[in-house]
Design a protein around this motif. Structure first.
Motif, short mmCIF file in Angstrom:
data_model
loop_
_atom_site.label_atom_id
_atom_site.label_comp_id
_atom_site.label_asym_id
_atom_site.label_seq_id
_atom_site.Cartn_x
_atom_site.Cartn_y
_atom_site.Cartn_z
N LYS A 1 0.84 -1.20 0.00
CA LYS A 1 0.00 0.00 0.00
C LYS A 1 0.87 1.25 0.00
O LYS A 1 0.63 2.20 -0.76
CB LYS A 1 -0.91 -0.01 1.23
N LEU B 1 2.56 1.67 -3.46
CA LEU B 1 1.60 2.12 -4.48
C LEU B 1 1.24 3.59 -4.25
O LEU B 1 1.13 4.37 -5.20
CB LEU B 1 0.33 1.26 -4.44
N ASP B 2 1.07 3.96 -2.99
CA ASP B 2 0.76 5.36 -2.67
C ASP B 2 1.88 6.28 -3.16
O ASP B 2 1.63 7.32 -3.77
CB ASP B 2 0.64 5.54 -1.15
N ASP C 1 4.20 5.65 -5.42
CA ASP C 1 4.30 5.57 -6.88
C ASP C 1 3.29 6.53 -7.51
O ASP C 1 3.61 7.29 -8.43
CB ASP C 1 4.02 4.11 -7.29
N ALA C 2 2.06 6.51 -6.98
CA ALA C 2 1.02 7.39 -7.50
C ALA C 2 1.36 8.85 -7.20
O ALA C 2 1.17 9.73 -8.05
CB ALA C 2 -0.34 7.03 -6.88
N LYS D 1 4.05 10.30 -9.61
CA LYS D 1 3.48 10.61 -10.93
C LYS D 1 2.58 11.83 -10.83
O LYS D 1 2.59 12.70 -11.70
CB LYS D 1 2.69 9.42 -11.46
N PHE D 2 1.83 11.91 -9.75
CA PHE D 2 0.91 13.03 -9.50
C PHE D 2 1.67 14.35 -9.56
O PHE D 2 1.25 15.31 -10.20
CB PHE D 2 0.30 12.81 -8.11
N GLY E 1 -9.28 10.98 -6.02
CA GLY E 1 -7.91 10.60 -6.34
C GLY E 1 -6.93 11.69 -5.91
O GLY E 1 -5.88 11.41 -5.33
N GLY F 1 -6.57 11.70 -2.24
CA GLY F 1 -5.76 10.56 -1.82
C GLY F 1 -4.28 10.87 -1.91
O GLY F 1 -3.48 10.48 -1.05
N ASN F 2 -3.89 11.61 -2.96
CA ASN F 2 -2.48 11.98 -3.09
C ASN F 2 -2.12 13.12 -2.15
O ASN F 2 -1.03 13.14 -1.58
CB ASN F 2 -2.19 12.39 -4.54
#
Lengths: 119, 542
Positions: B376, B379-380, B382-383, B386-387, B430, B433-434
């Motif tokens: 988790k 993945l957080d 990684d996102a 990119k964000f 989304g 979340g970031n």
């Protein structure tokens, strides 16, 4: 400003649409090509210079199952990309959609793009 | 024929025909490579200043050894001497010119070549071969195209040195550089595929060999020694109708050493946080420069900029020709400086990684979180990376300015009439979340009285070359019993498990940039305490 769209970006946004609208979690490379061309066309109309990147390194990594989100398979000699079972659509949205500008989000999700995908 | 001798610290004297020297090497298009650095290792190894010019000479030298050995193993009943000579010379030229279209600063800027018109059409136009054009289209359909710098190198080479390469050879020349093998079944095509794989392969080729040997030699990094002579003198093409590339069993130890050397460079140098941060800073500078030097669909990173004529923009002060590292540094220092670009030039203001290796990362997180939470967290992150990087915010740094940028974007999205309501809501979720991690890091910074200023960089989890399928399928020839086996069948090396995909570094600003102490000896409280920070992160994952 230049925007680069890789195969994972395309696949992610296509699969979000397909999954949410039709419960489908895979898409062919052929469909992605058409979807990508449409997204670029719409972005260009909006004055954003978008470029598709189809790197062999990324595609090979997908085929070797090195992606956190996607995997590829071949069916009847056509190559497909699908969401991994361990990944939720919300995870994909967080990584591949939440950063998008409004113009880019529109290009990925407008009616014309959805029609190209058959979503 | 008369030759010029280039003295190389690794190979001794490299002999090159005078004709090639005068028509190719001495031209400004090739000399440009003297100002393109080969690696981004200088932050770690100060002597890592070698360039693509000498690397190209080195690859040419190794290419000469390969072509001699391969031609020797082909019977003249299969290929006439003249055909062998042509294949050999074209392959060697491809070795020499494989990087002639390279962008400045390693691979950081090469994607911008794709914004220049239609690079794939330019490639097909340059090569002018129907079979090659079909291959290009087929690779596009499979989403397995050559790297942009490889494509540009073919275009630059053919446009500038076409008379030396000769039109009949453009197809094979281009395939050597792009790695696009022939699909046909003729003996000549299969033989040519053996040559192609010796310049462009997953595991062993002359390009990799030279940079592995050269990077180690120049930097001073003590890597495994590669006996390239033993390796290349053992290659041959099978004499059956399959015409496959194979190695004499004498090369087994060297094949293993190549993989060990590649693994060592990848793990301890390429993945070092200092090198990754350097690349991050360079990529940012190049992105800014390319956006600044963009006009009516024309960009700085294009074919024209690599030539003597160069590219001009309406602002007459903006003209660039023979694009090299120097241009990037000049422009970034003088025209478009920002916080990150300043960091590139001043080591004492650089952000520092909180943990300094994959091993430290594994110790801090894997052993304490367990697989599910670690999944988790990664993945957080990684996102989140990119964000920040792909969002077009001014600086890809987690700070108040970027936070405001995203909060404003969320508002714009909420107010937008263009996007369907449900898509808007999903996206806002989304974004939130970031942004959660922005708030977590901001709280940490406030509580610990440090600047709310962080950079996160993803790094690839190390995967040994021993996990690559291409290595397993190398063919080994045992002359004593006239048998050929796959490498995987004659060695116990391929027992490694698959590992995770990637991990991350977080960089921060020390309170006191003049502090000489390492983290746990500092008396002035200017370092982040690694243990407490990682505990803080762990506590906030869910």
């Amino acid at each position: 400003m230049s925007v680069f769209i890789g195969i994972e970006d395309l696949a992610a946004n296509a699969l979000i649409l397909l999954f949410k609208r039709k419960g489908i979690n895979f898409v062919s490379f052929e469909e992605l090509t058409k979807y990508g061309s449409k997204v670029v066309e719409i972005l260009n109309q909006k004055g954003e210079k978008a470029t598709l990147i189809y790197s062999k390194d990324i595609t090979n990594a997908l085929e070797r199952n090195y992606s956190n989100y996607f995997e590829t398979f071949i069916r009847e000699q056509k190559q497909y990309i699908k969401l991994k079972d361990s990944v939720t659509v919300e995870d994909v949205i967080k990584k591949y959609r939440s950063y998008l500008s409004i113009d880019m989000l529109f290009a990925y999700t407008c009616r014309e793009s959805i029609e190209v995908l058959g979503a | 024929m008369n030759k010029k001798h280039f003295k190389d610290p690794i190979y001794g004297y490299v002999e090159i025909e005078l004709d090639i020297v005068s028509k190719v090497i001495d031209t400004n298009v090739f000399q440009r490579l003297r100002n393109i650095r080969q690696t981004s290792y200088a932050p770690l190894y100060s002597a890592a200043l070698h360039n693509r010019f000498i690397h190209s000479i080195g690859v040419y030298h190794l290419g000469q050894i390969v072509s001699s050995k391969l031609c020797h193993s082909i019977s003249s009943s299969i290929l006439e001497s003249e055909s062998k000579q042509t294949i050999s010379k074209t392959f060697e030229l491809a070795c020499l010119l494989h990087d002639v279209g390279h962008s400045p600063f390693s691979h950081s800027g090469e994607n911008f070549y794709l914004t220049y018109g239609d690079l794939y059409s330019e490639l097909k136009s340059a090569v002018k071969d129907e079979a090659y054009s079909k291959t290009v289209d087929s690779r596009l359909a499979d989403k397995k195209v050559a790297n942009p710098h490889e494509i540009m190198s073919v275009i630059v080479a053919i446009n500038n040195f076409g008379e030396v390469i000769k039109q009949d050879n453009f197809d094979f020349f281009a395939r050597c550089i792009t790695g696009y093998t022939y699909d046909g079944d003729t003996s000549e095509e299969k033989i040519k595929n053996c040559f192609i794989s010796m310049l462009n392969s997953d595991i062993i080729d002359v390009d990799k060999l030279d940079y592995l040997i050269r990077d180690s030699y120049v930097t001073g990094y003590d890597n495994v020694i590669i006996d390239y002579k033993r390796l290349l003198n053992s290659i041959m093409i099978s004499s059956d109708d399959k015409f496959q590339l194979m190695y004499h069993k004498n090369a087994l130890s060297v094949i293993e050493n190549v993989v060990y050397a590649r693994d060592a460079e990848k793990k301890w140098i390429q993945n070092h946080p200092s090198v990754l941060y350097e690349i991050f800073l360079v990529q940012h500078a190049i992105k800014r420069i390319n956006n600044e030097y963009e006009e009516d669909g024309r960009h700085l990173f294009c074919y024209d900029a690599l030539t003597e004529d160069g590219i001009s923009f309406s602002d007459s002060s903006k003209k660039v020709c023979l694009l090299s590292d120097d241009d990037i540094t000049t422009i970034s220092k003088n025209d478009i400086s920002d916080d990150l670009i300043k960091e590139f030039y001043a080591r004492n203001i650089r952000r520092h990684p909180i943990w300094k290796s994959e091993a430290e990362y594994q110790s801090l997180f894997r052993r304490t979180l367990g697989e599910e939470l670690l999944d988790k967290l990664e993945l957080d992150m990684d996102a989140l990376v990119k964000f920040i990087e792909d969002s077009q915010c001014e600086l890809p740094v987690i700070n108040d300015d970027t936070l405001t940028f995203f909060e404003n974007r969320m508002k714009q999205l909420q107010d937008s009439n263009e996007i369907e309501e449900n898509i808007k809501n999903e996206n806002i979720e989304g974004i939130e979340g970031n942004l959660k991690w922005f708030y977590i890091l901001k709280e940490y910074a406030n509580k610990n009285n440090i600047e709310f200023d962080f950079v996160i960089i993803m790094a690839d989890i190390f995967r040994s070359g021993f996990t690559k399928k291409a290595l397993e399928e190398i063919l080994i020839y045992f002359p004593e019993f006239n048998k050929v086996n796959y490498l995987r069948d004659v060695t116990s090396l391929f027992q490694l498990k698959e590992t995770r995909d990637n991990y991350f570094y977080i960089f921060y600003r020390r309170k006191n940039t003049n502090c000489d102490f390492v983290c746990n000896k500092c008396k002035n409280d200017c370092h982040i305490d690694v243990a407490s920070f990682t505990k803080y992160i762990r506590d906030h994952i869910e």
